[in-house]
Scaffold this active site. Structure first.
Site, PDB file in Angstrom:
ATOM      1  N   SER A 181       0.895  -1.651   0.076  1.00  0.00           N
ATOM      2  CA  SER A 181       0.295   0.216  -0.334  1.00  0.00           C
ATOM      3  C   SER A 181       1.107   1.475   0.332  1.00  0.00           C
ATOM      4  CB  SER A 181      -0.907   0.189   1.703  1.00  0.00           C
ATOM      5  OG  SER A 181      -2.497  -0.744   1.130  1.00  0.00           O
ATOM      6  N   LYS A 212       0.406   3.240  -3.437  1.00  0.00           N
ATOM      7  CA  LYS A 212      -0.694   4.128  -3.546  1.00  0.00           C
ATOM      8  C   LYS A 212      -0.530   5.788  -3.036  1.00  0.00           C
ATOM      9  CE  LYS A 212      -4.526   0.636  -0.927  1.00  0.00           C
ATOM     10  NZ  LYS A 212      -4.604  -0.171   0.313  1.00  0.00           N
ATOM     11  N   TYR A 251      -3.334  -2.009 -10.000  1.00  0.00           N
ATOM     12  CA  TYR A 251      -3.440  -2.164  -8.856  1.00  0.00           C
ATOM     13  C   TYR A 251      -2.932  -3.080  -7.823  1.00  0.00           C
ATOM     14  CZ  TYR A 251      -4.842  -2.376  -3.982  1.00  0.00           C
ATOM     15  OH  TYR A 251      -4.428  -2.834  -2.171  1.00  0.00           O
ATOM     16  N   TYR A 305      -4.489   3.676   8.615  1.00  0.00           N
ATOM     17  CA  TYR A 305      -5.806   3.256   8.243  1.00  0.00           C
ATOM     18  C   TYR A 305      -6.690   3.231  10.195  1.00  0.00           C
ATOM     19  CZ  TYR A 305      -3.396   0.765   4.729  1.00  0.00           C
ATOM     20  OH  TYR A 305      -2.378   0.466   3.681  1.00  0.00           O
ATOM     21  N   VAL A 319       1.023  -3.950   4.327  1.00  0.00           N
ATOM     22  CA  VAL A 319       1.087  -5.287   4.297  1.00  0.00           C
ATOM     23  C   VAL A 319       2.780  -5.805   4.289  1.00  0.00           C
ATOM     24  CG1 VAL A 319      -0.739  -5.291   4.822  1.00  0.00           C
ATOM     25  CG2 VAL A 319      -0.107  -6.634   2.748  1.00  0.00           C
TER      26      VAL A 319
HETATM   27  N1  GLN Z   1      -1.859  -5.587  -1.862  1.00  0.00           N
HETATM   28  C1  GLN Z   1      -2.550  -5.054  -0.717  1.00  0.00           C
HETATM   29  C2  GLN Z   1      -3.903  -5.261  -0.977  1.00  0.00           C
HETATM   30  O1  GLN Z   1      -4.571  -4.503  -1.805  1.00  0.00           O
HETATM   31  C3  GLN Z   1      -2.151  -3.703  -0.074  1.00  0.00           C
HETATM   32  C4  GLN Z   1      -2.976  -4.261   1.275  1.00  0.00           C
HETATM   33  C5  GLN Z   1      -1.881  -2.986   2.662  1.00  0.00           C
HETATM   34  O2  GLN Z   1      -1.044  -3.147   1.832  1.00  0.00           O
HETATM   35  N2  GLN Z   1      -2.374  -2.395   3.507  1.00  0.00           N
HETATM   36  O3  GLN Z   1      -4.817  -6.076  -0.085  1.00  0.00           O
END
Ligand code: GLN
Length: 303
Positions: A63, A66, A188, A239, A257
């Site tokens: 993420s 993003k 994505y 988050y 993650v």
């Molecule tokens: N690729 C992961 C997902 O879509 C990214 C989530 C994350 O890093 N918080 O679940």
């Protein structure tokens, strides 16, 4: 400021202390990563690089991508995306379905999965290759042409993408996707599967600590746009733990993650930590401890 002793100290103590969290097993390939790794890197405004531990080991940025996708959409397409995604903390897990339905397909912010799918969708419309555009930016800003998609992680994420596919189809049902769901999901997943080290990421994030100015001296973003991205990172980048992150670290930050966290001291430096074990909200446990230690000992925070 010479950060080397501090980083060595943090790598030696904070990284080794329990508890260290659990690796993300919902993407099986991430679950296979050795959890006993820890890296930290700082890049100053002058371009000096300091690092300790496993700071040169590539990991899945997930993420963290993003932030870069959002920066590219704002840079190439202006503010239009804010008609399609809010910028409020979600207070919910990053892959929550229920909030998206309650809010009629407008995601709470660009850093939860639903919001990032909207941003990637827009970047795909504008550039024709969202993941490739993120990859080019990463290579140029880090100066590392070896940065790329980890195909094994991408395949693993594709095979276990039912939750993100659900979010994407729900967005489409609300008229909040411009491209076919499989194309948005593919872009994505590829952007999330980029493999980079702490040093690569600390170099690549420098525009967030330099009022939007890129390594080559051109402007990616205005100062105002950079301020706004940092603000959304502070309030939404970790988050439903963003309050705790602000309390303990006091910097804009974005986690993934894979266990990485990028943090920004505006007009000053970037600091990136990585350790694969995650806490309940999907943020690196040792990474958070290390950033807490870094800002506590240096006094470098926005507060
Ligand atoms: N690729 C992961 C997902 O879509 C990214 C989530 C994350 O890093 N918080 O679940």
């Amino acid at each position: 400021m010479d950060f080397q002793n501090l980083l060595d100290d943090i790598a030696g103590t904070v990284a080794a202390s329990p508890p260290r969290g659990e690796v993300a097993a919902y993407i099986p390939q991430l679950g296979a990563v050795n959890p006993d790794q820890f890296g930290i890197a700082v890049v100053t405004g002058e371009g000096e690089v300091f690092s300790a531990g496993d700071a040169n080991v590539p990991f899945s940025i997930q993420s963290i991508s993003k932030v870069f996708a959002l920066a590219l959409v704002l840079a190439t397409d202006g503010d239009g995306v804010w008609q399609r995604v809010f910028r409020e903390p979600s207070g919910n897990p990053f892959n929550s379905l229920v909030q998206l339905e309650q809010e009629a397909g407008i995601p709470r912010n660009p850093f939860i999965n639903a919001g990032a799918l909207v941003v990637t969708d827009r970047l795909l419309s504008v550039t024709g290759d969202a993941a490739g555009t993120v990859l080019d930016l990463m290579r140029q800003e880090s100066g590392n042409p070896g940065v790329g998609v980890d195909p094994v992680v991408a395949e693993s994420e594709h095979l276990h993408s039912s939750r993100n596919a659900s979010l994407a189809y729900f967005l489409a049902s609300c008229g909040n996707l411009e491209n076919p769901v499989p194309d948005v999901l593919d872009n994505y997943i590829r952007q999330c599967s980029l493999a980079m080290s702490c040093v690569d990421l600390a170099l690549a994030s420098r525009f967030l600590a330099s009022n939007g100015v890129r390594v080559d001296g051109t402007a990616l973003l205005s100062s105002s746009q950079t301020k706004r991205i940092n603000a959304v990172m502070l309030t939404c980048g970790t988050y439903d733990a963003a309050g705790e992150f602000a309390y303990r670290v006091g910097l804009p930050g974005k986690s993934g993650v894979g266990g990485g966290i990028v943090a920004v001291v505006p007009n000053n430096l970037t600091v990136v930590v990585w350790s694969p074990g995650l806490g309940r909200s999907g943020n690196s446990v040792s990474g958070l401890n290390a950033l807490d230690e870094f800002t506590t000992r240096t006094g470098l925070s926005i507060f």
